[in-house]
Design a protein around this motif. Sequence first.
Motif, PDB file in Angstrom:
ATOM      1  N   LEU A 163       0.789  -1.421  -0.039  1.00 14.73           N
ATOM      2  CA  LEU A 163       0.017  -0.093   0.166  1.00 14.73           C
ATOM      3  C   LEU A 163       0.753   1.315  -0.133  1.00 14.73           C
ATOM      4  CD1 LEU A 163      -2.652  -0.938   2.622  1.00 14.73           C
ATOM      5  CD2 LEU A 163      -2.850  -0.861   0.193  1.00 14.73           C
ATOM      6  N   LYS A 164       1.993   1.061   0.719  1.00 13.85           N
ATOM      7  CA  LYS A 164       2.754   2.216   0.798  1.00 13.85           C
ATOM      8  C   LYS A 164       3.350   2.733  -0.515  1.00 13.85           C
ATOM      9  CE  LYS A 164       7.051   1.779   2.767  1.00 13.85           C
ATOM     10  NZ  LYS A 164       7.960   1.714   4.264  1.00 13.85           N
ATOM     11  N   GLY A 165       3.995   1.575  -1.297  1.00 15.61           N
ATOM     12  CA  GLY A 165       4.128   1.908  -2.682  1.00 15.61           C
ATOM     13  C   GLY A 165       3.299   2.757  -3.346  1.00 15.61           C
ATOM     14  N   LYS A 166       2.139   2.084  -3.356  1.00 14.15           N
ATOM     15  CA  LYS A 166       0.929   2.796  -4.249  1.00 14.15           C
ATOM     16  C   LYS A 166       0.522   4.141  -3.880  1.00 14.15           C
ATOM     17  CE  LYS A 166      -1.274  -1.829  -5.330  1.00 14.15           C
ATOM     18  NZ  LYS A 166      -2.454  -2.506  -5.133  1.00 14.15           N
ATOM     19  N   LEU A 167       0.482   4.284  -2.616  1.00 12.52           N
ATOM     20  CA  LEU A 167       0.220   5.903  -1.906  1.00 12.52           C
ATOM     21  C   LEU A 167       1.449   6.695  -2.724  1.00 12.52           C
ATOM     22  CD1 LEU A 167      -1.049   5.196   1.629  1.00 12.52           C
ATOM     23  CD2 LEU A 167      -2.334   6.320  -0.195  1.00 12.52           C
ATOM     24  N   LYS A 168       2.731   6.243  -2.397  1.00  5.48           N
ATOM     25  CA  LYS A 168       3.853   7.242  -2.968  1.00  5.48           C
ATOM     26  C   LYS A 168       3.804   7.387  -4.404  1.00  5.48           C
ATOM     27  CE  LYS A 168       7.899   7.285  -0.957  1.00  5.48           C
ATOM     28  NZ  LYS A 168       9.172   6.809  -0.624  1.00  5.48           N
ATOM     29  N   GLY A 210      -3.927  16.828   2.409  1.00  7.76           N
ATOM     30  CA  GLY A 210      -4.806  17.902   2.385  1.00  7.76           C
ATOM     31  C   GLY A 210      -6.230  17.258   2.453  1.00  7.76           C
ATOM     32  N   GLU A 211      -6.545  15.835   2.408  1.00  6.09           N
ATOM     33  CA  GLU A 211      -7.939  15.485   2.361  1.00  6.09           C
ATOM     34  C   GLU A 211      -8.402  15.041   3.895  1.00  6.09           C
ATOM     35  OE1 GLU A 211      -9.465  15.021  -0.142  1.00  6.09           O
ATOM     36  OE2 GLU A 211      -8.079  15.193  -1.831  1.00  6.09           O
ATOM     37  N   SER A 212      -9.488  14.899   3.949  1.00  8.75           N
ATOM     38  CA  SER A 212     -10.297  14.398   5.145  1.00  8.75           C
ATOM     39  C   SER A 212      -9.781  13.261   5.502  1.00  8.75           C
ATOM     40  CB  SER A 212     -11.917  14.270   5.026  1.00  8.75           C
ATOM     41  OG  SER A 212     -12.362  13.379   4.193  1.00  8.75           O
ATOM     42  N   LYS A 213     -10.079  12.897   7.004  1.00  9.30           N
ATOM     43  CA  LYS A 213      -9.847  11.304   7.542  1.00  9.30           C
ATOM     44  C   LYS A 213     -10.467  10.145   6.776  1.00  9.30           C
ATOM     45  CE  LYS A 213      -8.828   9.343  11.908  1.00  9.30           C
ATOM     46  NZ  LYS A 213      -8.651   9.665  13.419  1.00  9.30           N
ATOM     47  N   ASP A 214     -11.767  10.580   6.597  1.00  5.45           N
ATOM     48  CA  ASP A 214     -12.595   9.445   5.728  1.00  5.45           C
ATOM     49  C   ASP A 214     -12.151   9.370   4.459  1.00  5.45           C
ATOM     50  OD1 ASP A 214     -14.367   9.238   7.900  1.00  5.45           O
ATOM     51  OD2 ASP A 214     -15.823  10.544   7.317  1.00  5.45           O
ATOM     52  N   GLU A 215     -11.722  10.527   3.793  1.00  5.39           N
ATOM     53  CA  GLU A 215     -11.301  10.323   2.326  1.00  5.39           C
ATOM     54  C   GLU A 215      -9.835   9.438   2.265  1.00  5.39           C
ATOM     55  OE1 GLU A 215     -10.910  10.648  -1.859  1.00  5.39           O
ATOM     56  OE2 GLU A 215     -12.621  10.596  -0.658  1.00  5.39           O
ATOM     57  N   VAL A 216      -9.174   9.795   3.131  1.00  2.00           N
ATOM     58  CA  VAL A 216      -7.718   8.966   3.395  1.00  2.00           C
ATOM     59  C   VAL A 216      -8.144   7.527   3.594  1.00  2.00           C
ATOM     60  CG1 VAL A 216      -5.672   8.546   4.767  1.00  2.00           C
ATOM     61  CG2 VAL A 216      -6.363  10.939   4.093  1.00  2.00           C
ATOM     62  N   LYS A 217      -9.099   7.330   4.529  1.00  2.00           N
ATOM     63  CA  LYS A 217      -9.352   6.001   4.463  1.00  2.00           C
ATOM     64  C   LYS A 217     -10.014   5.308   3.212  1.00  2.00           C
ATOM     65  CE  LYS A 217     -10.444   6.301   9.571  1.00  2.00           C
ATOM     66  NZ  LYS A 217     -11.574   6.131  10.459  1.00  2.00           N
ATOM     67  N   ARG A 218     -10.948   6.014   2.668  1.00  2.37           N
ATOM     68  CA  ARG A 218     -11.443   5.568   1.235  1.00  2.37           C
ATOM     69  C   ARG A 218     -10.340   5.356   0.311  1.00  2.37           C
ATOM     70  NH1 ARG A 218     -12.351   6.816  -3.517  1.00  2.37           N
ATOM     71  NH2 ARG A 218     -11.510   8.899  -3.342  1.00  2.37           N
ATOM     72  N   ILE A 219      -9.223   6.083   0.203  1.00  2.00           N
ATOM     73  CA  ILE A 219      -8.136   6.087  -0.571  1.00  2.00           C
ATOM     74  C   ILE A 219      -7.387   4.678  -0.220  1.00  2.00           C
ATOM     75  CG2 ILE A 219      -5.854   7.004  -1.424  1.00  2.00           C
ATOM     76  CD1 ILE A 219      -7.257   9.863  -0.776  1.00  2.00           C
ATOM     77  N   ILE A 220      -7.337   4.380   0.839  1.00  5.11           N
ATOM     78  CA  ILE A 220      -6.234   3.302   1.383  1.00  5.11           C
ATOM     79  C   ILE A 220      -7.329   2.059   0.981  1.00  5.11           C
ATOM     80  CG2 ILE A 220      -5.716   1.967   3.173  1.00  5.11           C
ATOM     81  CD1 ILE A 220      -4.683   4.742   4.477  1.00  5.11           C
ATOM     82  N   ASP A 221      -8.601   1.992   1.190  1.00  3.69           N
ATOM     83  CA  ASP A 221      -9.348   0.998   1.012  1.00  3.69           C
ATOM     84  C   ASP A 221      -9.721   0.541  -0.404  1.00  3.69           C
ATOM     85  OD1 ASP A 221     -10.020   0.512   3.893  1.00  3.69           O
ATOM     86  OD2 ASP A 221     -12.084   1.686   3.652  1.00  3.69           O
ATOM     87  N   ASN A 222      -9.447   1.570  -1.506  1.00  5.71           N
ATOM     88  CA  ASN A 222      -9.361   1.390  -2.514  1.00  5.71           C
ATOM     89  C   ASN A 222      -8.178   1.003  -3.425  1.00  5.71           C
ATOM     90  OD1 ASN A 222     -12.269   1.948  -2.981  1.00  5.71           O
ATOM     91  ND2 ASN A 222     -11.911   3.877  -2.871  1.00  5.71           N
ATOM     92  N   LEU A 223      -7.060   0.918  -2.622  1.00  8.15           N
ATOM     93  CA  LEU A 223      -6.119   0.676  -3.381  1.00  8.15           C
ATOM     94  C   LEU A 223      -5.803  -0.935  -3.442  1.00  8.15           C
ATOM     95  CD1 LEU A 223      -3.156   2.798  -1.468  1.00  8.15           C
ATOM     96  CD2 LEU A 223      -4.086   3.117  -3.930  1.00  8.15           C
TER      97      LEU A 223
END
Length: 63
Positions: free
Chosen positions: A15-20, A50-63
Amino acid sequence: MGSTNDKIRGNWNELKGKLKAQYGELTDDDLAYQQGKEDELIGRIQKRIGESKDEVKRIIDNL
């Protein structure tokens, strides 16, 4: 919340690689993971991109 934390615990290096790749502004320090501190990790990512906590969780869940 549980599924995001489970995903972080399960395969964080992948996940870290995808986020970077998706968010070049994230540093290794931003993405440093310590077991049991998933909320801290999400907070650092949230602050950096600069995103909301819920948005960050959504991003991680969708990776």
